[in-house]
Design a protein around this motif. Structure first.
Motif, PDB file in Angstrom:
ATOM      1  N   VAL A  26      41.757  34.243  24.915  1.00  0.00           N
ATOM      2  CA  VAL A  26      43.010  33.513  24.703  1.00  0.00           C
ATOM      3  C   VAL A  26      43.059  32.277  25.595  1.00  0.00           C
ATOM      4  CG1 VAL A  26      45.523  33.628  24.974  1.00  0.00           C
ATOM      5  CG2 VAL A  26      44.301  35.512  23.875  1.00  0.00           C
ATOM      6  N   TYR A  27      42.653  32.415  26.863  1.00  0.00           N
ATOM      7  CA  TYR A  27      42.667  31.263  27.760  1.00  0.00           C
ATOM      8  C   TYR A  27      41.660  30.199  27.334  1.00  0.00           C
ATOM      9  CZ  TYR A  27      46.098  31.533  31.398  1.00  0.00           C
ATOM     10  OH  TYR A  27      47.272  31.490  32.075  1.00  0.00           O
ATOM     11  N   ASN A  28      40.497  30.610  26.874  1.00  0.00           N
ATOM     12  CA  ASN A  28      39.519  29.628  26.400  1.00  0.00           C
ATOM     13  C   ASN A  28      40.045  28.863  25.197  1.00  0.00           C
ATOM     14  OD1 ASN A  28      37.560  29.995  28.347  1.00  0.00           O
ATOM     15  ND2 ASN A  28      36.492  31.577  27.203  1.00  0.00           N
ATOM     16  N   THR A  29      40.760  29.559  24.314  1.00  0.00           N
ATOM     17  CA  THR A  29      41.350  28.905  23.149  1.00  0.00           C
ATOM     18  C   THR A  29      42.453  27.950  23.578  1.00  0.00           C
ATOM     19  OG1 THR A  29      40.819  30.796  21.740  1.00  0.00           O
ATOM     20  CG2 THR A  29      42.543  29.304  20.958  1.00  0.00           C
ATOM     21  N   ALA A  30      43.293  28.381  24.546  1.00  0.00           N
ATOM     22  CA  ALA A  30      44.443  27.576  24.973  1.00  0.00           C
ATOM     23  C   ALA A  30      44.050  26.371  25.818  1.00  0.00           C
ATOM     24  CB  ALA A  30      45.437  28.450  25.734  1.00  0.00           C
ATOM     25  N   SER A  31      43.049  26.538  26.688  1.00  0.00           N
ATOM     26  CA  SER A  31      42.758  25.456  27.638  1.00  0.00           C
ATOM     27  C   SER A  31      41.337  24.933  27.567  1.00  0.00           C
ATOM     28  CB  SER A  31      43.055  25.927  29.062  1.00  0.00           C
ATOM     29  OG  SER A  31      42.209  27.005  29.407  1.00  0.00           O
ATOM     30  N   GLY A  32      40.571  25.408  26.628  1.00  0.00           N
ATOM     31  CA  GLY A  32      39.188  24.958  26.541  1.00  0.00           C
ATOM     32  C   GLY A  32      38.323  25.659  27.572  1.00  0.00           C
ATOM     33  N   SER A  33      37.122  25.219  27.700  1.00  0.00           N
ATOM     34  CA  SER A  33      36.169  25.902  28.585  1.00  0.00           C
ATOM     35  C   SER A  33      36.374  25.568  30.056  1.00  0.00           C
ATOM     36  CB  SER A  33      34.739  25.564  28.176  1.00  0.00           C
ATOM     37  OG  SER A  33      34.544  24.162  28.234  1.00  0.00           O
ATOM     38  N   SER A  34      37.227  24.588  30.360  1.00  0.00           N
ATOM     39  CA  SER A  34      37.450  24.240  31.765  1.00  0.00           C
ATOM     40  C   SER A  34      38.945  24.114  32.050  1.00  0.00           C
ATOM     41  CB  SER A  34      36.714  22.957  32.137  1.00  0.00           C
ATOM     42  OG  SER A  34      37.108  21.911  31.278  1.00  0.00           O
ATOM     43  N   PRO A  35      39.610  25.244  32.352  1.00  0.00           N
ATOM     44  CA  PRO A  35      41.031  25.189  32.677  1.00  0.00           C
ATOM     45  C   PRO A  35      41.243  24.379  33.959  1.00  0.00           C
ATOM     46  CG  PRO A  35      40.155  27.389  33.095  1.00  0.00           C
ATOM     47  CD  PRO A  35      39.063  26.593  32.445  1.00  0.00           C
ATOM     48  N   PRO A  36      42.472  23.883  34.176  1.00  0.00           N
ATOM     49  CA  PRO A  36      42.724  23.033  35.339  1.00  0.00           C
ATOM     50  C   PRO A  36      42.731  23.772  36.678  1.00  0.00           C
ATOM     51  CG  PRO A  36      44.735  23.382  34.104  1.00  0.00           C
ATOM     52  CD  PRO A  36      43.633  23.992  33.308  1.00  0.00           C
ATOM     53  N   PHE A  37      42.648  25.080  36.648  1.00  0.00           N
ATOM     54  CA  PHE A  37      42.604  25.871  37.881  1.00  0.00           C
ATOM     55  C   PHE A  37      41.521  26.931  37.749  1.00  0.00           C
ATOM     56  CE2 PHE A  37      45.763  27.633  35.031  1.00  0.00           C
ATOM     57  CZ  PHE A  37      45.443  28.984  34.997  1.00  0.00           C
ATOM     58  N   THR A  38      41.079  27.440  38.879  1.00  0.00           N
ATOM     59  CA  THR A  38      40.019  28.444  38.881  1.00  0.00           C
ATOM     60  C   THR A  38      40.593  29.787  38.474  1.00  0.00           C
ATOM     61  OG1 THR A  38      38.888  27.259  40.643  1.00  0.00           O
ATOM     62  CG2 THR A  38      38.245  29.557  40.305  1.00  0.00           C
ATOM     63  N   MET A  39      40.128  30.307  37.369  1.00  0.00           N
ATOM     64  CA  MET A  39      40.616  31.610  36.923  1.00  0.00           C
ATOM     65  C   MET A  39      39.534  32.689  36.948  1.00  0.00           C
ATOM     66  SD  MET A  39      41.258  31.172  32.836  1.00  0.00           S
ATOM     67  CE  MET A  39      41.292  32.927  32.523  1.00  0.00           C
ATOM     68  N   PRO A  49      46.796  36.679  38.523  1.00  0.00           N
ATOM     69  CA  PRO A  49      47.493  37.913  38.153  1.00  0.00           C
ATOM     70  C   PRO A  49      46.641  38.862  37.313  1.00  0.00           C
ATOM     71  CG  PRO A  49      48.194  36.125  36.733  1.00  0.00           C
ATOM     72  CD  PRO A  49      47.277  35.521  37.768  1.00  0.00           C
ATOM     73  N   PHE A  50      45.514  38.372  36.845  1.00  0.00           N
ATOM     74  CA  PHE A  50      44.726  39.143  35.886  1.00  0.00           C
ATOM     75  C   PHE A  50      44.082  40.406  36.455  1.00  0.00           C
ATOM     76  CE2 PHE A  50      44.519  34.601  34.569  1.00  0.00           C
ATOM     77  CZ  PHE A  50      45.551  34.699  33.652  1.00  0.00           C
ATOM     78  N   PRO A  51      43.624  40.429  37.712  1.00  0.00           N
ATOM     79  CA  PRO A  51      43.089  41.692  38.234  1.00  0.00           C
ATOM     80  C   PRO A  51      44.110  42.833  38.185  1.00  0.00           C
ATOM     81  CG  PRO A  51      42.357  39.902  39.627  1.00  0.00           C
ATOM     82  CD  PRO A  51      43.361  39.326  38.662  1.00  0.00           C
ATOM     83  N   MET A  52      45.398  42.517  38.371  1.00  0.00           N
ATOM     84  CA  MET A  52      46.406  43.577  38.306  1.00  0.00           C
ATOM     85  C   MET A  52      46.496  44.163  36.910  1.00  0.00           C
ATOM     86  SD  MET A  52      49.330  42.010  40.752  1.00  0.00           S
ATOM     87  CE  MET A  52      48.947  40.282  40.443  1.00  0.00           C
ATOM     88  N   MET A  53      46.341  43.330  35.897  1.00  0.00           N
ATOM     89  CA  MET A  53      46.346  43.824  34.519  1.00  0.00           C
ATOM     90  C   MET A  53      45.122  44.694  34.271  1.00  0.00           C
ATOM     91  SD  MET A  53      47.393  40.379  32.451  1.00  0.00           S
ATOM     92  CE  MET A  53      48.643  39.286  33.066  1.00  0.00           C
ATOM     93  N   ILE A  54      44.010  44.281  34.823  1.00  0.00           N
ATOM     94  CA  ILE A  54      42.759  45.007  34.595  1.00  0.00           C
ATOM     95  C   ILE A  54      42.738  46.322  35.378  1.00  0.00           C
ATOM     96  CG2 ILE A  54      40.261  44.883  34.997  1.00  0.00           C
ATOM     97  CD1 ILE A  54      40.521  41.877  34.175  1.00  0.00           C
TER      98      ILE A  54
END
Length: 193
Positions: A26-39, A49-54
């Motif tokens: 979803v993030y790759n679709t929304a922001s392309g292969s290089s989002p403006p922040f390190t995810m 926040p993603f590790p908490m989901m995982i």
């Protein structure tokens, strides 16, 4: 040591991997292969926040999908949206949320100045906003600082400038990013180097 450490993709359980892959897609679709922040870190593990989901795969992707639905709804203009998110980050003094969304707000497509972004992330109404952007920021701050319902004149003013549907999306946005900030702060999520 992170409270909820990022998990490299090769160490994920099947349930965790499904969540990781969904968020990544979803993030790759929304922001392309290089989002403006390190995810992601160097291992490909998701950050923020993603590790908490995982770490809690029983939540599935519902929380993430809700955030993405609200934060991409066309009823709220992108600049107004980012200003409201920065208001939430400023209110909660949430380092990771401010780190990520200051970078989003500075994207050329949004046309916000460094001074505007800095002011918004410090809880100050930036200069040079349109009336709709200013009311979005002020309404978000009013929601965050009120000990009860938002005052009727503030609500009516927001509806007059943004429209009722946009105010509803703004309220949802403040709610979901408040949840994100509370989770990030509870986990003491660090800003990437």
């Amino acid at each position: 040591m992170p409270r909820f450490a990022p998990i490299p993709p090769e160490s994920l359980t099947p349930d965790q991997r499904a969540i990781h892959d969904h968020i990544d897609s979803v993030y790759n679709t929304a922001s392309g292969s290089s989002p403006p922040f390190t995810m992601k870190d160097h291992t490909g593990a998701l950050l923020g926040p993603f590790p908490m989901m995982i770490h809690a795969p029983f939540f599935g992707t519902a929380w993430f999908d809700h955030i993405m639905t609200v934060s991409s709804h066309p009823a709220l203009e992108p600049r107004a949206r980012e200003l409201a998110i920065l208001a939430v980050g400023a209110h909660y003094h949430c380092p990771y949320e401010l780190y990520a969304h200051k970078r989003v707000a500075l994207l050329p497509a949004l046309g916000m100045s460094q001074t505007q972004v800095t002011d918004a992330s410090e809880g100050k109404v930036p200069d040079g906003l349109s009336p709709a952007e200013q009311v979005a920021y002020e309404f978000a701050m009013e929601m965050l600082n009120s000990k009860g319902p938002v005052a009727k004149p503030h609500y009516d003013h927001a509806v007059a400038l943004l429209g009722k549907e946009s105010v509803l999306i703004l309220m949802q946005l403040v709610g979901v990013y408040s949840f994100v900030c509370l989770m990030l702060n509870g986990a003491a999520t660090e800003v990437p180097e």
